[in-house]
Write a protein that holds these residues in place. Structure first.
Motif, short mmCIF file in Angstrom:
data_model
loop_
_atom_site.label_atom_id
_atom_site.label_comp_id
_atom_site.label_asym_id
_atom_site.label_seq_id
_atom_site.Cartn_x
_atom_site.Cartn_y
_atom_site.Cartn_z
N PRO A 115 0.82 -1.22 0.00
CA PRO A 115 0.00 0.00 0.00
C PRO A 115 0.85 1.27 0.00
CG PRO A 115 -0.64 -1.46 1.81
CD PRO A 115 0.55 -2.07 1.14
N ILE A 116 2.01 1.24 0.64
CA ILE A 116 2.92 2.39 0.64
C ILE A 116 3.43 2.61 -0.78
CG2 ILE A 116 5.07 3.35 1.58
CD1 ILE A 116 4.60 1.43 4.04
N ARG A 117 3.84 1.53 -1.43
CA ARG A 117 4.30 1.58 -2.83
C ARG A 117 3.23 2.20 -3.72
NH1 ARG A 117 3.81 -4.02 -5.33
NH2 ARG A 117 1.65 -3.33 -5.24
N ASP A 118 1.99 1.78 -3.55
CA ASP A 118 0.90 2.26 -4.41
C ASP A 118 0.59 3.73 -4.14
OD1 ASP A 118 0.90 -0.31 -5.41
OD2 ASP A 118 -0.88 -0.93 -4.29
N GLU A 119 0.67 4.16 -2.89
CA GLU A 119 0.45 5.57 -2.55
C GLU A 119 1.57 6.42 -3.15
OE1 GLU A 119 -0.93 9.17 -1.09
OE2 GLU A 119 -2.00 7.28 -1.32
N ILE A 120 2.79 5.93 -3.08
CA ILE A 120 3.92 6.66 -3.67
C ILE A 120 3.71 6.79 -5.18
CG2 ILE A 120 6.39 6.53 -4.19
CD1 ILE A 120 6.75 5.32 -1.35
N ARG A 121 3.26 5.72 -5.83
CA ARG A 121 3.03 5.80 -7.28
C ARG A 121 2.03 6.91 -7.61
NH1 ARG A 121 1.58 1.29 -11.83
NH2 ARG A 121 1.25 2.80 -13.48
N ALA A 122 0.92 6.98 -6.88
CA ALA A 122 -0.10 8.00 -7.13
C ALA A 122 0.49 9.41 -6.96
CB ALA A 122 -1.29 7.79 -6.20
N ARG A 123 1.30 9.60 -5.94
CA ARG A 123 1.89 10.91 -5.70
C ARG A 123 2.92 11.26 -6.77
NH1 ARG A 123 2.04 12.28 0.58
NH2 ARG A 123 0.26 11.06 1.26
N VAL A 124 3.71 10.28 -7.19
CA VAL A 124 4.70 10.51 -8.24
C VAL A 124 3.99 10.85 -9.56
CG1 VAL A 124 6.44 9.36 -9.69
CG2 VAL A 124 6.57 9.18 -7.20
N GLN A 125 2.89 10.16 -9.85
CA GLN A 125 2.15 10.45 -11.08
C GLN A 125 1.63 11.90 -11.06
OE1 GLN A 125 -0.55 7.06 -10.76
NE2 GLN A 125 0.30 6.21 -12.65
N ARG A 126 1.10 12.35 -9.92
CA ARG A 126 0.62 13.74 -9.80
C ARG A 126 1.78 14.72 -10.01
NH1 ARG A 126 -2.71 11.84 -5.77
NH2 ARG A 126 -1.23 12.29 -4.12
N LEU A 127 2.90 14.46 -9.36
CA LEU A 127 4.07 15.33 -9.48
C LEU A 127 4.54 15.38 -10.93
CD1 LEU A 127 6.31 17.05 -8.17
CD2 LEU A 127 7.54 14.91 -7.76
#
Length: 135
Positions: A115-127
């Motif tokens: 879940p941490i990995r997936d949250e990071i992906r979402a934030r990286v995509q926004r950035l």
């Protein structure tokens, strides 16, 4: 920012969150963004659960090495994303800062890291959408 923005991901040990974020950004941005990561107190190796969680989505971070945060690296980065490094992270006027509150994967199994990995992906995509607009 130059034509190619640089992003520095910083956490304490540079072994989990920042390494996963750097892996995602390298994977998603290709050569469009310069990707850096560092830690205020780097560990000896990247967290094995983080390596496994990223491997599950086809991203290999096993060859990355935790690196000490250096003043020059931070100063020459366009965007600095901190992940729980607190006061150890230098602040430079004119830099874009983001502080991502994320659970620390240290000591956790791969099930807890996903879940941490997936949250990071979402934030990286926004950035990435903000740094390199489509079209």
């Amino acid at each position: 920012m130059s034509d190619k923005p640089s992003v520095l991901f910083v956490c304490v040990h540079n072994a989990g969150r920042s390494q996963m974020a750097a892996g995602w950004l390298r994977h998603l941005a290709g050569d469009a963004v310069e990707v850096r990561s560092a830690g205020s107190a780097p560990a000896g190796t990247v967290n094995p659960a983080a390596v496994e969680a990223m491997r599950e989505v086809g991203i290999d971070i096993s060859t990355q090495t935790p690196t000490l945060l250096e003043y020059a690296t931070a100063e020459s980065s366009d965007v600095i994303v901190t992940m729980g490094c607190g006061d150890a992270c230098p602040v430079f006027p004119g830099k874009r800062y983001e502080d991502w509150q994320l659970e620390d994967p240290a000591g956790k199994g791969v099930e807890a890291v996903r879940p941490i990995r997936d949250e990071i992906r979402a934030r990286v995509q926004r950035l990435l959408r903000e740094l390199v607009p489509a079209g």
